[in-house]
Motif scaffolding. Structure first.
Motif, mmCIF file in Angstrom:
data_model
loop_
_atom_site.group_PDB
_atom_site.id
_atom_site.type_symbol
_atom_site.label_atom_id
_atom_site.label_comp_id
_atom_site.label_asym_id
_atom_site.label_seq_id
_atom_site.Cartn_x
_atom_site.Cartn_y
_atom_site.Cartn_z
ATOM 1 N N GLY A 75 0.809 -1.213 0.000
ATOM 2 C CA GLY A 75 0.000 0.000 0.000
ATOM 3 C C GLY A 75 0.841 1.261 0.000
ATOM 4 O O GLY A 75 0.558 2.209 -0.745
ATOM 5 N N ASN A 76 1.890 1.287 0.827
ATOM 6 C CA ASN A 76 2.755 2.463 0.884
ATOM 7 C C ASN A 76 3.488 2.692 -0.433
ATOM 8 O O ASN A 76 3.623 3.828 -0.901
ATOM 9 C CB ASN A 76 3.769 2.312 2.025
ATOM 10 C CG ASN A 76 3.118 2.431 3.389
ATOM 11 O OD1 ASN A 76 2.027 2.989 3.523
ATOM 12 N ND2 ASN A 76 3.775 1.917 4.411
ATOM 13 N N ALA A 77 3.968 1.609 -1.024
ATOM 14 C CA ALA A 77 4.640 1.729 -2.311
ATOM 15 C C ALA A 77 3.676 2.244 -3.381
ATOM 16 O O ALA A 77 4.046 3.071 -4.230
ATOM 17 C CB ALA A 77 5.222 0.379 -2.729
ATOM 18 N N ALA A 78 2.440 1.761 -3.339
ATOM 19 C CA ALA A 78 1.442 2.207 -4.309
ATOM 20 C C ALA A 78 1.133 3.686 -4.132
ATOM 21 O O ALA A 78 1.000 4.424 -5.122
ATOM 22 C CB ALA A 78 0.167 1.387 -4.158
ATOM 23 N N THR A 96 -3.512 2.293 -13.329
ATOM 24 C CA THR A 96 -2.822 1.011 -13.510
ATOM 25 C C THR A 96 -2.211 0.528 -12.204
ATOM 26 O O THR A 96 -2.345 -0.649 -11.830
ATOM 27 C CB THR A 96 -1.729 1.145 -14.581
ATOM 28 O OG1 THR A 96 -2.326 1.508 -15.830
ATOM 29 C CG2 THR A 96 -0.971 -0.161 -14.752
ATOM 30 N N VAL A 97 -1.532 1.426 -11.481
ATOM 31 C CA VAL A 97 -0.923 1.053 -10.192
ATOM 32 C C VAL A 97 -2.007 0.678 -9.192
ATOM 33 O O VAL A 97 -1.899 -0.328 -8.477
ATOM 34 C CB VAL A 97 -0.068 2.219 -9.645
ATOM 35 C CG1 VAL A 97 0.451 1.888 -8.249
ATOM 36 C CG2 VAL A 97 1.097 2.509 -10.578
ATOM 37 N N PHE A 98 -3.055 1.469 -9.141
ATOM 38 C CA PHE A 98 -4.154 1.249 -8.199
ATOM 39 C C PHE A 98 -4.777 -0.126 -8.397
ATOM 40 O O PHE A 98 -4.953 -0.902 -7.441
ATOM 41 C CB PHE A 98 -5.194 2.352 -8.399
ATOM 42 C CG PHE A 98 -6.339 2.319 -7.424
ATOM 43 C CD1 PHE A 98 -6.137 2.489 -6.063
ATOM 44 C CD2 PHE A 98 -7.648 2.161 -7.875
ATOM 45 C CE1 PHE A 98 -7.198 2.485 -5.175
ATOM 46 C CE2 PHE A 98 -8.710 2.156 -6.997
ATOM 47 C CZ PHE A 98 -8.491 2.317 -5.645
ATOM 48 N N GLN A 99 -5.101 -0.445 -9.631
ATOM 49 C CA GLN A 99 -5.748 -1.718 -9.922
ATOM 50 C C GLN A 99 -4.796 -2.896 -9.751
ATOM 51 O O GLN A 99 -5.208 -3.970 -9.293
ATOM 52 C CB GLN A 99 -6.314 -1.687 -11.342
ATOM 53 C CG GLN A 99 -7.469 -0.718 -11.510
ATOM 54 C CD GLN A 99 -8.016 -0.683 -12.923
ATOM 55 O OE1 GLN A 99 -7.318 -1.016 -13.878
ATOM 56 N NE2 GLN A 99 -9.265 -0.282 -13.075
ATOM 57 N N SER A 100 -3.529 -2.697 -10.093
ATOM 58 C CA SER A 100 -2.550 -3.785 -9.962
ATOM 59 C C SER A 100 -2.346 -4.156 -8.499
ATOM 60 O O SER A 100 -2.329 -5.347 -8.139
ATOM 61 C CB SER A 100 -1.217 -3.373 -10.597
ATOM 62 O OG SER A 100 -1.362 -3.129 -11.979
ATOM 63 N N VAL A 101 -2.196 -3.147 -7.649
ATOM 64 C CA VAL A 101 -2.008 -3.409 -6.217
ATOM 65 C C VAL A 101 -3.266 -4.033 -5.632
ATOM 66 O O VAL A 101 -3.198 -4.951 -4.807
ATOM 67 C CB VAL A 101 -1.648 -2.104 -5.477
ATOM 68 C CG1 VAL A 101 -1.681 -2.307 -3.972
ATOM 69 C CG2 VAL A 101 -0.287 -1.617 -5.912
ATOM 70 N N TRP A 102 -4.429 -3.553 -6.058
ATOM 71 C CA TRP A 102 -5.677 -4.115 -5.555
ATOM 72 C C TRP A 102 -5.781 -5.604 -5.886
ATOM 73 O O TRP A 102 -6.121 -6.421 -5.014
ATOM 74 C CB TRP A 102 -6.867 -3.369 -6.155
ATOM 75 C CG TRP A 102 -8.182 -3.996 -5.805
ATOM 76 C CD1 TRP A 102 -8.801 -3.994 -4.582
ATOM 77 C CD2 TRP A 102 -9.029 -4.756 -6.674
ATOM 78 N NE1 TRP A 102 -9.984 -4.700 -4.646
ATOM 79 C CE2 TRP A 102 -10.151 -5.180 -5.916
ATOM 80 C CE3 TRP A 102 -8.953 -5.105 -8.014
ATOM 81 C CZ2 TRP A 102 -11.176 -5.938 -6.452
ATOM 82 C CZ3 TRP A 102 -9.980 -5.871 -8.568
ATOM 83 C CH2 TRP A 102 -11.076 -6.277 -7.792
ATOM 84 N N MET A 103 -5.496 -5.972 -7.125
ATOM 85 C CA MET A 103 -5.595 -7.375 -7.527
ATOM 86 C C MET A 103 -4.559 -8.227 -6.799
ATOM 87 O O MET A 103 -4.866 -9.333 -6.336
ATOM 88 C CB MET A 103 -5.438 -7.498 -9.044
ATOM 89 C CG MET A 103 -6.633 -6.975 -9.826
ATOM 90 S SD MET A 103 -6.563 -7.336 -11.605
ATOM 91 C CE MET A 103 -5.237 -6.251 -12.102
ATOM 92 N N LEU A 104 -3.338 -7.717 -6.684
ATOM 93 C CA LEU A 104 -2.273 -8.482 -6.032
ATOM 94 C C LEU A 104 -2.564 -8.709 -4.556
ATOM 95 O O LEU A 104 -2.514 -9.847 -4.063
ATOM 96 C CB LEU A 104 -0.939 -7.749 -6.203
ATOM 97 C CG LEU A 104 0.273 -8.376 -5.513
ATOM 98 C CD1 LEU A 104 0.569 -9.752 -6.096
ATOM 99 C CD2 LEU A 104 1.503 -7.471 -5.654
#
Length: 232
Positions: A75-78, A96-104
């Motif tokens: 979360g902090n990295a995002a 893109t970052v938001f959705q990628s972190v959410w899925m991961l």
């Protein structure tokens, strides 16, 4: 010329100081909610369930705590990357970052929850305590697993608030969930409900809050949405 430059600097710094003050106020309010919650939960739970029951409740609440902490690094990295991209008006990159972190993070949390449930059920089956385990703790444990998933969702959605310069609002909204959960918890206990009922109550509050939290973010930034990677 110097007076004009000084005036511009003053006007430019004013929004920064305002955001800092609001952010500090939101953090301070969150601390107040935490202290107030403990002042309610501890005596109410102890009086309703006894020391042993309160101890069992503490064990259940460690599930969302550990899972939420496990997502902090991502979360902090995002937040850092999303904030950088938002500053240069790269909304597609932010999404893109938001959705990628959410899925991961969501996939990882679901995998951990599934593994924990499978191990617990397997152990209960081997020991022959399946029925008593379900009656005594599994309903509450399953509820807290759902609670943990909702809590992680709120953490990720909060990254959207922070990256789009809405730290104070996002923090105040997320911290306001705790007193609502405390009221639901106290209500269940005072009405004679058990640990499982309390776990279900706070989980429902957290789920509804997660949906509302996301709806508010979408109202401010309609392009910042959960799901697969799509351009805004």
């Amino acid at each position: 010329m110097n007076d004009q430059g000084s005036s511009l600097n003053s006007h430019g710094l004013r929004p920064v100081f305002r955001r800092l003050a609001l952010g500090m106020g939101a953090n301070a309010l969150g601390k107040v909610w935490v202290i107030g919650s403990q002042l309610v939960v501890v005596p109410v739970a102890t009086l309703s369930w006894g020391a042993a029951g309160y101890g069992q409740w503490l064990m259940l609440t460690t599930v969302p705590t550990y899972l939420a902490v496990s997502s902090v690094g991502f979360g902090n990295a995002a937040i850092v990357e999303m904030t950088r991209r938002f500053a240069i008006q790269d909304n597609e990159g932010v999404l893109t970052v938001f959705q990628s972190v959410w899925m991961l993070v969501s996939a990882g949390v679901l995998a951990v929850i599934a593994a924990a449930i499978a191990i617990g059920l397997f152990g209960a089956t081997l020991s022959g305590t399946w029925a008593s385990t379900i009656d005594q703790s599994w309903v509450g444990l399953l509820a807290m697993c759902v609670y943990a998933f909702a809590a992680v969702q709120i953490s990720i959605i909060g990254a959207g608030f922070r990256a789009t310069n809405r730290y104070a609002r996002g923090t105040a909204l997320s911290e306001a969930i705790l007193p609502l959960e405390t009221m639901a918890f106290a209500g269940v206990c005072l009405c004679g409900g058990g640990i499982n009922a309390a776990a279900i109550a706070v989980t429902l509050v957290r789920l509804i809050a997660a949906i509302g939290y996301y709806a508010i973010l979408k109202r401010h930034e309609p392009w910042l949405r959960l799901g697969g990677a799509n351009p805004p």
